[in-house]
Design an enzyme around this catalytic site. Structure first.
Site, PDB file in Angstrom:
ATOM      1  CG  HIS A 135      -1.908   0.976   1.396  1.00 15.30           C
ATOM      2  ND1 HIS A 135      -1.655   2.266   1.802  1.00 15.30           N
ATOM      3  CD2 HIS A 135      -3.241   0.909   1.163  1.00 15.30           C
ATOM      4  CE1 HIS A 135      -2.796   2.942   1.838  1.00 15.30           C
ATOM      5  NE2 HIS A 135      -3.771   2.144   1.446  1.00 15.30           N
ATOM      6  CG  ASP A 213       0.640  -2.589   5.996  1.00 14.66           C
ATOM      7  OD1 ASP A 213      -0.258  -2.640   6.871  1.00 14.66           O
ATOM      8  OD2 ASP A 213       0.518  -1.947   4.942  1.00 14.66           O
ATOM      9  CD  GLN A 216      -6.975  -4.691   4.229  1.00 19.79           C
ATOM     10  OE1 GLN A 216      -7.952  -5.372   4.554  1.00 19.79           O
ATOM     11  NE2 GLN A 216      -7.081  -3.408   3.927  1.00 19.79           N
ATOM     12  CE  LYS A 239      -7.144   0.074   6.126  1.00 16.92           C
ATOM     13  NZ  LYS A 239      -7.963   0.457   4.970  1.00 16.92           N
ATOM     14  CB  CYS A 380      -3.698   3.194  -1.674  1.00 14.65           C
ATOM     15  SG  CYS A 380      -4.836   4.540  -1.431  1.00 14.65           S
TER      16      CYS A 380
HETATM   17  C1  LIG Z   1      -2.465  -2.995   3.525  1.00 12.25           C
HETATM   18  C2  LIG Z   1      -2.751  -1.601   4.008  1.00 12.25           C
HETATM   19  N1  LIG Z   1      -1.785  -0.902   4.614  1.00 12.25           N
HETATM   20  C3  LIG Z   1      -1.977   0.338   5.072  1.00 12.25           C
HETATM   21  C4  LIG Z   1      -3.191   0.962   4.918  1.00 12.25           C
HETATM   22  C5  LIG Z   1      -3.366   2.358   5.451  1.00 12.25           C
HETATM   23  O1  LIG Z   1      -4.319   2.374   6.461  1.00 12.25           O
HETATM   24  P1  LIG Z   1      -4.869   3.770   7.037  1.00 12.25           P
HETATM   25  O2  LIG Z   1      -5.338   4.552   5.850  1.00 12.25           O
HETATM   26  O3  LIG Z   1      -5.974   3.370   7.944  1.00 12.25           O
HETATM   27  O4  LIG Z   1      -3.737   4.412   7.748  1.00 12.25           O
HETATM   28  C6  LIG Z   1      -4.223   0.290   4.272  1.00 12.25           C
HETATM   29  C7  LIG Z   1      -5.516   0.954   4.019  1.00 12.25           C
HETATM   30  O5  LIG Z   1      -6.228   0.604   3.099  1.00 12.25           O
HETATM   31  C8  LIG Z   1      -4.007  -1.031   3.828  1.00 12.25           C
HETATM   32  O6  LIG Z   1      -4.969  -1.728   3.242  1.00 12.25           O
END
Ligand SMILES: Cc1ncc(COP(=O)(O)O)c(C=O)c1O
Length: 423
Positions: A135, A213, A216, A239, A380
């Protein structure tokens, strides 16, 4: 401080167990009082159960006083609830101590916090190894750090079906000798499950710090950070059925203790004088200013909610939905699947696809007229889609309330969209 393993979990055992599927929808006001419908964008944000909404309201109505401040009972109680939420989160992810839990706004802020807080540990020329599945929030903060410190950001390749290329990973570990490896547990764009245990273990052997990360992964796979052995693990409350504005940076204590604060202000200091200031202990050192304590306490309620499910059942439910989506869409005219679905690789909670004659954005708009909410775009994850050679995909993503009839509605929308564009 109290170790998370000492927490009183009797409340959790006293409540009724829940099973994923349509039957839990009555616990989500979105379905009973709100717009409802086929909400298939849980990877972007999940709907919230009553218990989380009620907790947020209860804190704001009955327990609202600033934490870590007052000598009066209201403030002391709010502080207690806030501390309890930290312990719940620690237990949920298998952290040994709640001191390893830093409350932040979300996964994005957590990664930025590490990229700034650990900046002094990097020397010119050091390498940060990411992957082409990341992401943007696990790319951009590292690129910013690289610019500040003159470092190199390298990417592990992915296969044409969006799986991590482990031979490329091993070779880059050996040749580039990265200082930091930052990789996702579960890709939001394609639903790829990465072999995170192997990734972390190989990185450690190569002497790299590791950040996972888990935005998910924490909700769709589960984690035990101690068993995984990573240095950092990040995720967002919204999430995992919790509120927005709250998220978590888990860090091994010795790693957090080696980090510099990113923001200065109240609550993160041990003393302040006109000559200078000293830092508070971890994790307060990284929580400058009034924290989002109602949201943190509501995140604790989201953890309680998740604890009512069996992790095994949730994982099986979401994997089964993805399999059903793949089997159904594979048989559907004009549909191309993207990601591990192509070769049957490990995948969960997300199914990404495109249509022959309808752009994903047009499809998402048409699907919306059927009250089907799917995401369209690059999710993203521009480097991922660029590598696969597709500018955008349509994506359905699942949660505990998703069911097979949602997928049937997507198929109806696909047929209608193709009929409209078939001239
Ligand atoms: C795999 C992953 N990492 C990071 C993020 C970023 O999360 P946030 O926008 O809640 O900070 C997301 C959000 O879609 C994500 O799916």
């Amino acid at each position: 401080m109290k170790e998370s393993s000492e927490l009183n979990t009797s409340v959790l055992t006293a409540v009724e167990a829940l099973h994923p599927g349509e039957a839990v929808r009555h616990l989500f006001p979105f379905f009973t009082e709100g717009p409802g419908g086929c909400y298939l964008d849980s990877a972007a944000t999940t709907q919230k159960p009553h218990s989380v909404i009620d907790t947020l309201r209860d804190v704001l109505v009955n327990h609202n006083a600033n934490v870590h401040r007052g000598a009066y009972r209201l403030s002391a109680h709010a502080t207690e609830l806030f501390d309890e939420a930290r312990c719940k989160v620690a237990t949920y992810i298998g952290a040994r101590s709640e001191r390893s839990i830093v409350f932040v706004r979300g996964a994005t802020e957590a990664i930025n916090l590490v990229a700034y807080g650990a900046e002094h540990l990097f020397n010119e020329g050091d390498v940060i190894l990411l992957s082409l599945l990341e992401h943007h929030s696990n790319i951009v903060p590292w690129q910013m750090l690289a610019k500040r410190r003159n470092l190199t950001v390298a990417f592990t390749e992915i296969t044409p079906s969006g799986e991590l290329d482990m031979s490329d990973y091993k070779s880059k570990l050996a040749t580039l000798k990265p200082k930091m490896v930052a990789i996702t547990q579960l890709a939001n764009s394609l639903g790829t499950i990465t072999p995170i245990e192997e990734i972390v273990s190989l990185a450690q052997k190569a002497g790299a710090m590791t950040l996972v990360d888990g935005a998910q992964g924490v909700v769709h796979l589960g984690v035990n950070v101690e068993a995984l052995g990573c240095d950092f693990y990040v995720f967002s409350g919204h999430k995992m059925y919790g509120p927005t504005g709250i998220g978590v940076l888990y860090g091994r204590l010795e790693r957090l203790e080696a980090m510099q604060p990113f923001m200065g202000g109240g609550d993160m200091i041990s003393y302040v004088s006109v000559e200078g200031s000293g830092w508070a202990e971890v994790p307060q050192r990284f929580e400058a200013g009034t924290p989002a304590f109602p949201e943190a306490i509501a995140l604790g309620a989201a953890v309680d909610f998740l604890n009512r499910f069996s992790r095994k059942e949730v994982n099986a439910h979401e994997a089964e939905l993805v399999k059903h989506a793949i089997d159904t869409l594979r048989a559907e005219k004009g549909v191309t699947l993207h990601g591990p679905a192509v070769t049957g690789g490990p995948q969960t909670s997300v199914c990404s696809f495109s249509l022959d004659i309808v752009h994903p954005h047009d499809f998402a708009t048409i699907a919306d007229t059927f009250n089907v909410q799917v995401r369209a775009g690059n999710h993203c994850a521009m480097p991922t889609l660029r590598k696969l050679g597709v500018p955008a995909t349509a994506r359905m993503s699942f949660g505990v309330y998703s069911c097979k009839s949602d997928i049937t509605s997507v198929v109806t929308a696909i047929r209608e969209a193709r009929r409209m564009f078939d001239r």
